[in-house]
Design an enzyme around this catalytic site. Structure first.
Site, PDB file in Angstrom:
ATOM      1  N   ASN A 189       0.899  -1.268   0.143  1.00 26.10           N
ATOM      2  CA  ASN A 189       0.104   0.037  -0.206  1.00 26.10           C
ATOM      3  C   ASN A 189       0.897   1.154   0.036  1.00 26.10           C
ATOM      4  OD1 ASN A 189      -1.894   1.961   0.194  1.00 26.10           O
ATOM      5  ND2 ASN A 189      -2.889   0.979   1.961  1.00 26.10           N
ATOM      6  N   ASP A 190       1.530   1.564   1.179  1.00 22.11           N
ATOM      7  CA  ASP A 190       2.424   2.777   1.182  1.00 22.11           C
ATOM      8  C   ASP A 190       3.384   2.905   0.238  1.00 22.11           C
ATOM      9  OD1 ASP A 190       0.632   3.580   3.278  1.00 22.11           O
ATOM     10  OD2 ASP A 190       1.889   2.406   4.868  1.00 22.11           O
TER      11      ASP A 190
END
Lengths: 471, 102
Positions: A397-398
């Site tokens: 995600n990040d």
């Protein structure tokens, strides 16, 4: 004679530690390096047991106790190291590290009691020795309690916890331990030594807990690396106390190497160490993420995903934390083979901090027999994305959040990311729309190129394999 | 001031080791590729278990009726051994996987 042999054993031990670390810098020689350093350690330990002489020339006693302790420790160490799942590796390292710290503290405690029993003879309890003894206690305790908290956080037992002014409380605690140590060092023989000593002991334990508690789960690798370097320093304090140069060298080596490794990890996230330690990650992001209006995301079915991927000419897989949690690395490899049998070129793009520790993803994929040359690093991956048809993001995600490039208000602004937006299609597998570790919304999910494929990574991959097989 | 100078000269060797090893540690690690960071951390962690030798010395010196020292020393030896043995074995397990190439 025995003493000079011991000196040689110690010198060899110190050399093996240095060579081991050096060999660790190359994947081809790394395993040998680990064994070399391990052998040096065994030699130095056996040498200490049988050849070490006290100042009065006597050999060490209590061999039964020593070998008993080693036997118990070896059994526990081997069993836990063999049984731990590859995904739980960071917790394990953290736990081992904490035990080393505790060991260093215990040595200082015994030494202090020993000096107390002798009535603190001035030649053995000068300011220098005392300073090192207290450093050993403080560093060892911070390592112990900090690692315990890091372990708890990584295994999901503790949540982030911060209160207002915590940093000030922490600084006060640390200063108090140092001041108390100084007071104690200046008042030996006053009768209050034990009380003061155990106050320092308790304060440093509490400091370790409060120091790690507010730091977000995503930053734990950095913290573990930092605590690892502290445990090296606490070991060095023990080495100094006993004028044992191999312990001292090993401890300082780990202290220096751990510090550099910590800095390297921070660099990979483009953040400073202070920012990691003091800027609680979760805090600022809520404000940044909440103010933005999010569009709608688009979902894709398993069947469509299977079609898109098997008719692509190049697929890039971006594995992340979610893949590790779902234990899906083997299934992922199956998908890769399945796609390759359809003539699709498959590669893995590895972000330096993907997974739970730098390099963790490589270990996980290696466990699943994914060949080494399939894994490409971030810079190269970013060059290749424009020619990629489908990017399959598995629980990352990040590390793919475009806010890191475009939104200066984002807490991860400036972190180098995998620029998956360059590819023709992006399929994101996640369990839900929930933000990732850092707690930040990800604009990538709302871009027109992106389709979401919800579900547990392992389940989804298995279904994809079945779909593609049937085509 | 004089006592500090005296302390430095009394521990000259250790201070030499300190300075040289710090530089050595920096130089060696600066060249490690990111893929090896996890095993490296674990390896360094195992080396920090050298403190076990301090624990052995503590234990070997304790009088056989000094139970406080014996028990604390035993605990220190056990914990240190777990750190050393566990650390090396776990690192080996990780690196073993890197070797499997087809």
């Amino acid at each position: 004679m025995g003493v000079s042999i011991l000196s040689i054993v110690y010198i060899i031990g110190a050399v093996t530690f240095i060579m081991g670390l050096k060999m660790m810098s190359n994947p081809a020689s790394a395993r040998k390096g680990n064994i070399v350093a391990g052998a040096g350690m065994v030699a130095a330990i056996l040498g200490t047991i049988f050849l070490f002489r006290n100042e009065d020339g006597t050999l060490l006693k209590n061999h039964g106790w020593i070998f008993g302790g080693i036997a118990i420790g070896t059994v526990i160490g081997v069993l836990s190291a063999k049984r731990v799942k590859m995904t739980a590796m960071p917790e394990m390292v953290s736990l081992f590290n904490g035990l080393g710290g505790a060991s260093a503290t215990l040595i200082s405690v015994v030494e202090f009691n020993h000096l107390a029993a002798l009535g603190f003879p001035p030649e053995k309890s000068g300011a220098g020795i005392m300073a090192i003894l207290f450093s050993g206690v403080i560093l060892g305790n911070i390592t112990f309690s900090g690692s315990a908290i890091a372990w708890g956080k990584l295994s999901g037992k503790f949540k982030d916890f911060a209160f207002k002014g915590q940093h000030i409380v922490n600084i006060v605690l640390l200063l108090a331990s140092i001041v108390l140590s100084a007071v104690l060092g200046g008042n030996l023989g006053s009768g209050n030594e034990m009380l003061l000593f155990y106050s320092v002991f308790a304060l440093s334990i509490i400091y370790g807990v409060l120091f790690v508690l507010p730091i977000g789960g995503a930053d734990m690798p950095v913290v573990i690396s930092l605590l690892n370097s502290l445990s090296g320093l606490s070991a060095a304090c023990g080495g100094f106390l006993y004028d044992n140069k191999v312990v001292f060298t090993g401890g300082i080596l780990v202290g220096a190497a751990g510090t550099i490794l910590t800095v390297l990890m921070c660099k990979a996230m483009n953040r400073s160490l202070t920012n990691v330690l003091i800027g609680s990650f979760g805090g600022g992001s809520a404000a940044a993420g909440g103010s933005k209006e999010q569009g709608a995301h688009k979902e894709i079915t398993l069947n469509d995903s299977a079609v898109v991927m098997s008719y692509a000419s190049k697929v890039m897989i971006v594995p992340g934390y979610g893949l590790a949690v779902a234990q899906a690395q083997h299934t992922c490899h199956e998908l890769q083979k399945m796609l390759e049998s359809k003539g699709v070129e498959v590669k893995y793009a590895i972000h330096p901090v993907a997974g739970r520790m730098p390099g963790h993803m490589n270990v996980l994929l290696a466990e699943a027999d994914v060949s080494y040359d399939k894994l490409i690093e971030m810079e190269q991956a970013n060059d290749e994305f424009p020619s990629v048809d489908v990017v399959l993001i598995l629980g990352a995600n990040d590390v793919v959040n475009p806010a890191a490039k475009s939104d200066p208000a984002s807490p991860i602004y400036g972190m180098p990311i995998l620029d998956v937006g360059q590819a023709k299609n992006v399929i994101v597998n996640k369990r839900s729309m929930k933000p990732g570790y850092a707690g930040i919304e990800n604009d990538l999910f709302f871009q027109p190129k992106t389709s979401m494929l919800f579900g547990d990574a392992k389940k989804v991959l298995q279904d994809l394999v079945t779909e593609i097989k049937g085509m | 001031m004089e006592s500090i100078l005296h302390w430095i000269s009394a521990n000259e060797q250790m201070i030499y080791i300190l300075v040289l090893v710090i530089f050595l540690g920096f130089v060696i690690i600066a060249r490690v590729p990111a893929v090896l960071h996890t095993p490296l951390m674990s390896h360094a962690n195992a080396i920090s278990g050298v403190v076990i030798m301090g624990a052995i010395i503590v234990m070997g010196r304790a009088d056989s009726d000094n139970y406080l020292a014996l028990v604390l020393g035993l605990l220190a030896v056990i914990l240190g051994t777990i750190n050393v043995v566990g650390g090396f074995v776990v690192t080996d397990r990780m690196l073993e996987m890197f070797k499997k190439k087809k």
